[in-house]
Design an enzyme around this catalytic site. Structure first.
Site, PDB file in Angstrom:
ATOM      1  N   LEU A 237     -10.456  -5.260  -1.826  1.00  0.00           N
ATOM      2  CA  LEU A 237      -9.866  -4.668  -0.612  1.00  0.00           C
ATOM      3  C   LEU A 237      -8.615  -3.858  -0.898  1.00  0.00           C
ATOM      4  CD1 LEU A 237     -10.237  -7.588   1.957  1.00  0.00           C
ATOM      5  CD2 LEU A 237     -11.471  -5.425   1.977  1.00  0.00           C
ATOM      6  N   GLY A 238      -7.831  -4.306  -1.850  1.00  0.00           N
ATOM      7  CA  GLY A 238      -6.604  -3.545  -2.121  1.00  0.00           C
ATOM      8  C   GLY A 238      -5.742  -4.213  -3.163  1.00  0.00           C
TER       9      GLY A 238
ATOM     10  N   GLY B 200      -1.903  -5.214  -3.896  1.00  0.00           N
ATOM     11  CA  GLY B 200      -0.578  -5.381  -3.297  1.00  0.00           C
ATOM     12  C   GLY B 200       0.495  -5.421  -4.364  1.00  0.00           C
TER      13      GLY B 200
ATOM     14  N   PHE C  20       2.063  -8.035  -5.170  1.00  0.00           N
ATOM     15  CA  PHE C  20       2.029  -9.344  -5.813  1.00  0.00           C
ATOM     16  C   PHE C  20       0.667  -9.742  -6.337  1.00  0.00           C
ATOM     17  CE2 PHE C  20       5.808 -12.109  -4.420  1.00  0.00           C
ATOM     18  CZ  PHE C  20       6.378 -11.889  -5.646  1.00  0.00           C
TER      19      PHE C  20
ATOM     20  N   VAL D 242      -6.209  -8.155  -3.440  1.00  0.00           N
ATOM     21  CA  VAL D 242      -6.834  -8.788  -2.290  1.00  0.00           C
ATOM     22  C   VAL D 242      -8.330  -8.474  -2.367  1.00  0.00           C
ATOM     23  CG1 VAL D 242      -6.877  -9.015   0.218  1.00  0.00           C
ATOM     24  CG2 VAL D 242      -4.735  -8.460  -0.944  1.00  0.00           C
TER      25      VAL D 242
ATOM     26  N   LYS E 164      -6.291 -13.338  -1.105  1.00  0.00           N
ATOM     27  CA  LYS E 164      -5.281 -12.715  -1.953  1.00  0.00           C
ATOM     28  C   LYS E 164      -5.101 -13.530  -3.223  1.00  0.00           C
ATOM     29  CE  LYS E 164      -0.703 -10.797  -2.013  1.00  0.00           C
ATOM     30  NZ  LYS E 164       0.462 -10.446  -1.228  1.00  0.00           N
TER      31      LYS E 164
ATOM     32  N   ASP F 250      18.699 -18.296  -3.184  1.00  0.00           N
ATOM     33  CA  ASP F 250      19.343 -19.577  -2.899  1.00  0.00           C
ATOM     34  C   ASP F 250      19.622 -20.376  -4.170  1.00  0.00           C
ATOM     35  OD1 ASP F 250      20.533 -21.441  -1.230  1.00  0.00           O
ATOM     36  OD2 ASP F 250      18.663 -22.462  -0.728  1.00  0.00           O
TER      37      ASP F 250
HETATM   38 MG    MG Z   1      16.723 -26.422  -1.914  1.00  0.00          MG
END
Ligand code: MG
Ligand code: ADP
Length: 332
Positions: A27-28, A30, A32, A35, A50, A127
């Site tokens: 399909l494609g 991406g 990452f 798909v 995916k 984070d």
């Molecule tokens: Mg954490």
């Protein structure tokens, strides 16, 4: 479909086909991964599957391994390899007195190794902090760590949120509302390295204003004017005072057009903060902070002295206000 199999990961496609999904078409492509269009033999309908690219496929770069995932009562559950204590717990167990330089160095190297992989993939962790670095089963008596918690991660150039990173580890560009890159992880990393050595967070600000004030005291100078001019939240912390205000200077000593607001000038929302921070912390310049640690001890051995000078130099490369001048993981 051999044409298709050439494009996608053969091993994955075979596994998928053996189970529930039959690969029908591509399909494609991406950012990452690919798909593919599949026939779902359970629901008898087409689905788009995916196939994510595998990062660090051989588990060589100190990133937590995902073992499996499942959906349980509409909750997505992810199974990870079992790791040990996080680095904050480790510091606490050590009475927040910090770790020996040899551990700071070993852990830093391992975290950087993970950060090189993340940067190559264009992933911003968003984070990094001691709670998200875990002790791993050690390899031949050497201490080892792994990076976990990609729950806030995003792709460089596709950033969505502006309220990211835990406050103590928040980079100047995020505080000021300036477009951010993987360099924000390097800032957090700098904060972590300092914390591993002194045992306490380097910028434990009770508010964003407090964090920025602590940065400027400890590092000297302030974020460069280019950043202040372009950032959308500069006005929360600085007043534009013209081009030759002599009082405040960028780290390179160039007079700044911006003056840091006094505590009386900032919004009440920001100023509601305890007068004494949560942690006892001498507001020393970075070199003194590291060199004189634990601040009552004056005698250093020659090795300790060399180690500390190197650590200060290392931290200065990481805790650089200007994200364009801040060291990359490879440089570090
Ligand atoms: Mg954490
Ligand atoms: P959150 O996004 O809520 O911060 P984390 O993935 O960081 O979730 O997990 C929270 C805490 O749980 C971590 O700080 C760590 O102490 C513990 N933890 C997470 N993953 C593991 C693991 N694989 N092994 C052992 N402890 C873990």
């Amino acid at each position: 479909n051999w044409d298709l199999i050439l494009y996608v990961n053969l091993e994955l496609v075979n596994k998928m086909s053996n189970r529930r999904f039959i690969v029908k078409d591509m399909l494609g492509q991406g950012t990452f991964g690919q798909v593919v269009k599949c026939w779902d033999t359970e629901t008898n309908d087409y689905v788009a599957v995916k196939l994510n690219q595998k990062f660090d496929p051989d588990d060589k770069h100190n990133i937590v391994r995902m073992l499996d995932y499942l959906s349980f009562q509409n909750h997505l559950c992810i199974a990870f390899e079992m790791l040990g204590q996080n680095l904050y717990e480790l510091l606490k167990r050590n009475q927040l007195r910090g770790l020996k330089v040899k551990y700071v160095r070993a852990f830093s190297k391992q975290i950087l190794d993970a950060m090189v992989v993340m940067r190559d993939a264009g992933i911003i962790h968003c984070d990094l902090k001691p709670e998200n670095i875990l002790l791993a089963p050690s390899v031949a008596t050497a201490a080892a760590v792994k990076v976990i918690d990609f729950g806030s991660a995003c792709l460089e150039g596709k950033t969505v949120y502006s309220y990211i990173q835990s406050r103590y580890y928040r980079s100047p560009e995020v505080l000021l509302g300036y477009p951010y890159t993987t360099a924000i992880d390097m800032w957090s990393f700098g904060c972590i390295v300092a914390e591993l050595f002194i045992g306490l967070p380097l910028f434990p600000g009770a508010s964003e204003y407090d964090v920025l004030q602590r940065m400027m005291t400890i590092l000297g100078g302030q974020p460069p004017d280019d950043l202040l001019r372009e950032a959308k939240d500069t006005g929360r912390f600085f007043k534009h005072v013209g081009s030759i205000f002599p009082g405040s200077e960028a780290p390179d000593g160039i007079p700044s057009a911006y003056r840091f607001l006094s505590e009386e000038e900032i919004e009440t929302r920001e100023s509601k903060r305890p007068k004494v921070g949560k942690w006892y912390f001498p507001r020393l310049k970075l070199d003194r902070l590291i060199y004189n640690y634990p601040w009552n001890n004056s005698e250093l051995t020659e090795t300790e002295e060399t180690d500390r000078l190197a650590l200060v130099d290392f931290l200065k490369g990481l805790l650089e206000f200007d994200p364009n001048k801040r060291w990359s993981p490879v440089q570090a």
